[in-house]
Scaffold this motif. Structure first.
Motif, mmCIF file in Angstrom:
data_model
loop_
_atom_site.group_PDB
_atom_site.id
_atom_site.type_symbol
_atom_site.label_atom_id
_atom_site.label_comp_id
_atom_site.label_asym_id
_atom_site.label_seq_id
_atom_site.Cartn_x
_atom_site.Cartn_y
_atom_site.Cartn_z
ATOM 1 N N LYS A 196 11.670 -2.238 1.176
ATOM 2 C CA LYS A 196 11.416 -2.723 2.536
ATOM 3 C C LYS A 196 11.037 -1.571 3.459
ATOM 4 C CE LYS A 196 14.680 -6.578 2.096
ATOM 5 N NZ LYS A 196 15.978 -7.140 2.564
ATOM 6 N N LEU A 197 11.784 -0.471 3.371
ATOM 7 C CA LEU A 197 11.547 0.670 4.255
ATOM 8 C C LEU A 197 10.187 1.322 4.004
ATOM 9 C CD1 LEU A 197 15.089 2.336 4.145
ATOM 10 C CD2 LEU A 197 14.082 1.105 6.074
ATOM 11 N N LEU A 198 9.787 1.380 2.723
ATOM 12 C CA LEU A 198 8.544 2.054 2.360
ATOM 13 C C LEU A 198 7.381 1.089 2.134
ATOM 14 C CD1 LEU A 198 9.942 4.785 -0.064
ATOM 15 C CD2 LEU A 198 9.041 5.127 2.247
ATOM 16 N N SER A 199 7.627 -0.193 2.308
ATOM 17 C CA SER A 199 6.580 -1.217 2.132
ATOM 18 C C SER A 199 5.905 -1.081 0.769
ATOM 19 C CB SER A 199 5.530 -1.113 3.245
ATOM 20 O OG SER A 199 6.115 -1.319 4.505
ATOM 21 N N CYS A 200 6.710 -1.005 -0.284
ATOM 22 C CA CYS A 200 6.145 -0.859 -1.627
ATOM 23 C C CYS A 200 6.810 -1.830 -2.589
ATOM 24 C CB CYS A 200 6.288 0.582 -2.126
ATOM 25 S SG CYS A 200 8.000 1.124 -2.360
ATOM 26 N N LYS A 201 6.201 -1.981 -3.763
ATOM 27 C CA LYS A 201 6.707 -2.886 -4.780
ATOM 28 C C LYS A 201 7.793 -2.216 -5.615
ATOM 29 C CE LYS A 201 3.597 -6.187 -3.981
ATOM 30 N NZ LYS A 201 3.941 -7.568 -3.587
#
Length: 241
Positions: A196-201
């Motif tokens: 969530k914090l890094l907007s990654c999978k």
């Protein structure tokens, strides 16, 4: 049948990865549809979908609702020297990047033998974690966590939530020159919160850099640092200074 399907998923992934690595696909280019790939490889559409989902989870492609899947844009190259002499903020600004920092954690941590040993503390003393998200061009690039002793910095609980640059904080307290003993590099995968914090999978590898910051004048360890870098949006130049 499951074994064959899995083999075909791997082949589809390998073929698309080869096209990406060999640059026979342009960044931003649309991939063939699931139906087109299913026809090409003579497999069920679900096999193709599973392969594309894995590539998306690994951060190589992305979906546009109702439009299909596309190869991600070319990764930006970030120059990152693995030394403790200059702050991350200073390094990024000197390189001309549009840097933004968001402080999101300042909390006392439970006893951690490794961190306490690095900071030369006993179990009765308190350590605070000050964590910031770093953004380059409005995109999250890293989670930067600093672990500091309350004994050395008695106001860290009050000051911590407002700190963006630890080096700037140290300078305000009279520390002038910094160094580090060593830096450790490893790879991990993000937790649900880090996603969530890094907007990654979930399957996007994170580069982990662990180091310490030492005051040159006193040779005291000021902090232990752990940084998590996204690997899918950026390339890192780790040439030593």
């Amino acid at each position: 049948m499951i074994h064959i399907s899995t083999d075909m998923e791997t082949q589809i992934i390998d073929d698309i990865m080869y096209r990406i690595v060999s640059r026979s696909m342009e960044h931003g280019e649309k991939l063939p549809s699931e139906n087109e790939l299913a026809t090409k490889y003579k497999v069920p559409r679900m096999t193709v979908r599973n392969a594309l989902t894995k590539l998306e989870e690994r951060g190589y492609i992305y979906s546009k609702q109702g439009k299909g899947r596309y190869l991600k844009e070319e990764a930006m190259q970030i120059q990152l020297h693995l030394t403790g002499k200059t702050s991350f903020t200073d390094k990024m600004k000197q390189a001309g990047y549009e840097l933004k920092t968001e402080n999101f954690v300042c909390e006392k941590i439970d006893y951690n033998e490794q961190i306490y040993k690095i900071l030369n503390l006993n179990k009765e003393e308190s350590v605070f974690k000050v964590a910031r998200i770093r953004y380059i061009n409005e995109e999250p690039i890293a989670i930067h966590s600093s672990f500091v002793s309350e004994t050395m910095f008695p106001r860290i609980a009050e000051d911590g939530p407002n700190i963006e640059s630890m080096f700037a904080y140290y300078r305000n307290l009279g520390y002038k020159e910094f160094t580090s003993k060593k830096s450790l590099l490893s790879i991990t995968f993000p937790t649900s919160n880090e996603q969530k914090l890094l907007s990654c999978k979930s399957m996007v590898p994170l580069i982990v850099v662990e180091s310490d910051c030492i005051d040159v004048a006193s040779n005291k360890v000021l902090e232990h640092t752990k940084i998590l870098y996204r690997s899918d949006k950026f390339k890192y130049d780790i040439t030593m200074e």
